[in-house]
Motif scaffolding. Sequence first.
Motif, PDB file in Angstrom:
ATOM      1  N   ASP A 333      30.625  33.452  30.972  1.00 34.90           N
ATOM      2  CA  ASP A 333      31.336  32.361  30.309  1.00 34.90           C
ATOM      3  C   ASP A 333      31.873  31.454  31.410  1.00 34.90           C
ATOM      4  O   ASP A 333      32.833  31.801  32.106  1.00 34.90           O
ATOM      5  N   VAL A 334      31.225  30.309  31.592  1.00 32.45           N
ATOM      6  CA  VAL A 334      31.488  29.440  32.737  1.00 32.45           C
ATOM      7  C   VAL A 334      32.363  28.264  32.323  1.00 32.45           C
ATOM      8  O   VAL A 334      32.112  27.600  31.308  1.00 32.45           O
ATOM      9  N   LEU A 366      31.579  38.383  31.502  1.00 32.25           N
ATOM     10  CA  LEU A 366      32.474  37.923  32.559  1.00 32.25           C
ATOM     11  C   LEU A 366      32.855  36.480  32.290  1.00 32.25           C
ATOM     12  O   LEU A 366      32.044  35.709  31.763  1.00 32.25           O
ATOM     13  N   ALA A 367      34.067  36.103  32.686  1.00 32.03           N
ATOM     14  CA  ALA A 367      34.519  34.717  32.562  1.00 32.03           C
ATOM     15  C   ALA A 367      34.956  34.237  33.940  1.00 32.03           C
ATOM     16  O   ALA A 367      35.717  34.927  34.641  1.00 32.03           O
ATOM     17  N   LEU A 368      34.481  33.059  34.322  1.00 29.05           N
ATOM     18  CA  LEU A 368      34.784  32.526  35.652  1.00 29.05           C
ATOM     19  C   LEU A 368      34.515  31.036  35.676  1.00 29.05           C
ATOM     20  O   LEU A 368      33.860  30.502  34.782  1.00 29.05           O
ATOM     21  N   SER A 369      35.015  30.365  36.701  1.00 28.06           N
ATOM     22  CA  SER A 369      34.741  28.945  36.841  1.00 28.06           C
ATOM     23  C   SER A 369      33.525  28.736  37.731  1.00 28.06           C
ATOM     24  O   SER A 369      33.094  29.639  38.454  1.00 28.06           O
ATOM     25  N   VAL A 370      32.992  27.522  37.715  1.00 28.41           N
ATOM     26  CA  VAL A 370      31.835  27.203  38.542  1.00 28.41           C
ATOM     27  C   VAL A 370      32.182  27.325  40.025  1.00 28.41           C
ATOM     28  O   VAL A 370      31.298  27.568  40.857  1.00 28.41           O
ATOM     29  N   ARG A 371      33.451  27.186  40.359  1.00 31.19           N
ATOM     30  CA  ARG A 371      33.862  27.333  41.762  1.00 31.19           C
ATOM     31  C   ARG A 371      33.610  28.757  42.244  1.00 31.19           C
ATOM     32  O   ARG A 371      33.123  28.974  43.360  1.00 31.19           O
ATOM     33  N   GLY A 376      30.179  32.916  45.164  1.00 40.56           N
ATOM     34  CA  GLY A 376      29.378  34.136  45.148  1.00 40.56           C
ATOM     35  C   GLY A 376      27.889  33.912  45.130  1.00 40.56           C
ATOM     36  O   GLY A 376      27.120  34.878  45.233  1.00 40.56           O
ATOM     37  N   TYR A 377      27.446  32.650  45.043  1.00 38.59           N
ATOM     38  CA  TYR A 377      26.041  32.371  44.786  1.00 38.59           C
ATOM     39  C   TYR A 377      25.114  32.883  45.879  1.00 38.59           C
ATOM     40  O   TYR A 377      24.047  33.423  45.597  1.00 38.59           O
ATOM     41  N   LEU A 378      25.482  32.733  47.135  1.00 35.38           N
ATOM     42  CA  LEU A 378      24.608  33.137  48.237  1.00 35.38           C
ATOM     43  C   LEU A 378      24.780  34.601  48.627  1.00 35.38           C
ATOM     44  O   LEU A 378      24.094  35.082  49.525  1.00 35.38           O
ATOM     45  N   GLY A 379      25.692  35.296  47.970  1.00 35.54           N
ATOM     46  CA  GLY A 379      25.803  36.735  48.169  1.00 35.54           C
ATOM     47  C   GLY A 379      26.735  37.175  49.277  1.00 35.54           C
ATOM     48  O   GLY A 379      26.816  38.366  49.571  1.00 35.54           O
ATOM     49  N   GLY A 380      27.467  36.257  49.890  1.00 37.82           N
ATOM     50  CA  GLY A 380      28.373  36.635  50.970  1.00 37.82           C
ATOM     51  C   GLY A 380      29.726  37.088  50.480  1.00 37.82           C
ATOM     52  O   GLY A 380      30.311  38.040  50.991  1.00 37.82           O
ATOM     53  N   THR A 381      30.262  36.403  49.471  1.00 36.44           N
ATOM     54  CA  THR A 381      31.511  36.788  48.823  1.00 36.44           C
ATOM     55  C   THR A 381      31.161  37.492  47.519  1.00 36.44           C
ATOM     56  O   THR A 381      30.434  36.937  46.691  1.00 36.44           O
ATOM     57  N   THR A 382      31.652  38.695  47.314  1.00 40.36           N
ATOM     58  CA  THR A 382      31.270  39.447  46.123  1.00 40.36           C
ATOM     59  C   THR A 382      32.090  39.017  44.915  1.00 40.36           C
ATOM     60  O   THR A 382      33.256  38.613  45.037  1.00 40.36           O
ATOM     61  N   LEU A 383      31.465  39.114  43.761  1.00 42.31           N
ATOM     62  CA  LEU A 383      32.198  38.855  42.527  1.00 42.31           C
ATOM     63  C   LEU A 383      33.322  39.857  42.354  1.00 42.31           C
ATOM     64  O   LEU A 383      34.368  39.541  41.777  1.00 42.31           O
ATOM     65  N   GLY A 384      33.120  41.076  42.872  1.00 41.99           N
ATOM     66  CA  GLY A 384      34.179  42.077  42.795  1.00 41.99           C
ATOM     67  C   GLY A 384      35.417  41.658  43.550  1.00 41.99           C
ATOM     68  O   GLY A 384      36.547  41.841  43.086  1.00 41.99           O
ATOM     69  N   ALA A 385      35.230  41.071  44.732  1.00 40.68           N
ATOM     70  CA  ALA A 385      36.374  40.590  45.510  1.00 40.68           C
ATOM     71  C   ALA A 385      37.080  39.451  44.792  1.00 40.68           C
ATOM     72  O   ALA A 385      38.318  39.379  44.764  1.00 40.68           O
ATOM     73  N   LEU A 386      36.306  38.567  44.182  1.00 42.77           N
ATOM     74  CA  LEU A 386      36.897  37.470  43.430  1.00 42.77           C
ATOM     75  C   LEU A 386      37.618  37.996  42.191  1.00 42.77           C
ATOM     76  O   LEU A 386      38.654  37.464  41.790  1.00 42.77           O
ATOM     77  N   ALA A 389      40.959  39.245  43.065  1.00 44.45           N
ATOM     78  CA  ALA A 389      41.901  38.140  43.262  1.00 44.45           C
ATOM     79  C   ALA A 389      42.305  37.488  41.944  1.00 44.45           C
ATOM     80  O   ALA A 389      43.095  36.548  41.935  1.00 44.45           O
ATOM     81  N   GLY A 390      41.763  37.974  40.839  1.00 39.82           N
ATOM     82  CA  GLY A 390      42.088  37.419  39.540  1.00 39.82           C
ATOM     83  C   GLY A 390      41.302  36.173  39.192  1.00 39.82           C
ATOM     84  O   GLY A 390      41.639  35.466  38.236  1.00 39.82           O
ATOM     85  N   LEU A 391      40.228  35.898  39.924  1.00 36.24           N
ATOM     86  CA  LEU A 391      39.455  34.677  39.724  1.00 36.24           C
ATOM     87  C   LEU A 391      38.233  34.881  38.848  1.00 36.24           C
ATOM     88  O   LEU A 391      37.655  33.909  38.359  1.00 36.24           O
ATOM     89  N   VAL A 392      37.808  36.118  38.678  1.00 39.30           N
ATOM     90  CA  VAL A 392      36.743  36.474  37.740  1.00 39.30           C
ATOM     91  C   VAL A 392      37.329  37.481  36.763  1.00 39.30           C
ATOM     92  O   VAL A 392      37.891  38.508  37.179  1.00 39.30           O
ATOM     93  N   ARG A 393      37.218  37.193  35.479  1.00 40.16           N
ATOM     94  CA  ARG A 393      37.811  38.061  34.466  1.00 40.16           C
ATOM     95  C   ARG A 393      36.722  38.900  33.804  1.00 40.16           C
ATOM     96  O   ARG A 393      35.718  38.372  33.325  1.00 40.16           O
TER      97      ARG A 393
END
Length: 419
Positions: A333-334, A366-371, A376-386, A389-393
């Motif tokens: 959900d973007v 999952l719910a998150l913003s396009v930011r 996470g798009y290139l795989g360096g920052t994990t969605l789990g880490a985000l 941080a409360g940025l991916v629900r």
Amino acid sequence: MATETTVRPPDGTILRPLERDVWDTWYASLERAFGGVPEAPEERALWRDLTEFEHSFGAWDGDACVGTAGAFSFRLTVPGGTAVRAAGVTMVSVAATHRRRGLLTSMMRRQLDEVRALGWPLAVLTASEPAIYGRFGYGVGTYHVNAEVDTARVRLSVPPGTDGVRLRYAEPADVVDACEAVYARTVGRRPGMVARLPGWERLGLLDPASGRDGASALQCVVAERAGEVVGYARFRVRPRWETSGHHGTVLLQDTEALDPAAHAAVWRFLFDIDLTSQLVARGRPLDEAWQYLVSDIRRCGVRIRDSLHVRLVDVGAALGARAYQAPVDVVLDVEDAFCPWNSGRWRLSGDATGARCERTGGAADLALSVRELGAGYLGGTTLGALGAAGLVREVRAGALERASVAFASTVKPWLPHMF
């Protein structure tokens, strides 16, 4: 002169496509916004040659250029090795006299609309001020390492085969084709790398005397095995002498290698240059191999900094263009306030062979913003880490961990040079 467009920022300033006869005025406005120190003539000439006029525009208040923006037509490596069309957003500035009037917002609006019309899934940039671009949907997609290595105390161990690599000095211009061939073979191996367009090989040869700051002219070594160039390094040396002896510094500009032995041979050379005791390397990959070969990482002065900021212009096309290291089937959900055509639910299904991402009416996992998608798009920052941080629900239990594993890359993404 070009006629004005129908796109107008709130204060009435006119946005016009960039034409060749006003490039000098346009670029002078950009230079002033970045402090007003003029570039060396050869550097300025290169950026004029590289400017893609069809993807650039300026903001004009009467005869004064008060804003600039452009883009390069890059192909960016994404996880899985595919090269995806991406607008390399560049040369963005707003005159100090025209701040806080909505001018930057109007330029970002125009630019992203044009990128969408071109059918390019991504826009990417490097930010002079990282706080600026998040509100336009950009997330930090890659980081890089800056290092200041005490080579008088740090030793480098090397893998088998290193001694079979031959190194030789060469004039940088004489071996540029061989170096570019090495670079081209590495592009598909690491997300975040860009395939260099014709003319971009000149960027690695720029060597204005005014920018050396006491260092030598640009030097180059190539690494060879059986007559084939398998690596290279371009660098400068800044000599320094004190009563205690030499304290010279090696300033690495760029280096690439095709295999572990070639990589180790080049870095061992850089560590061992006579009359030097420090190696400064900036903008290197987070997981570059030399970091695991050093005797003392603490004396390498490693610092991490943001690099490439990533914006998904077309969520479905962008997510469908990359591969995933584990099978994934997730509904996202973007939220995308700046590019509302991306907002809503998308079903992503794929694996290491490819993916599809399409609109869906199904329940979100999952719910998150396009930011966050950009981060996470290139795989360096994990969605789990985000998520931590409360940025991916997480809407459906367990969905975050599975998606995080799938989105990750075993090789850290990296942007090899600024633009």
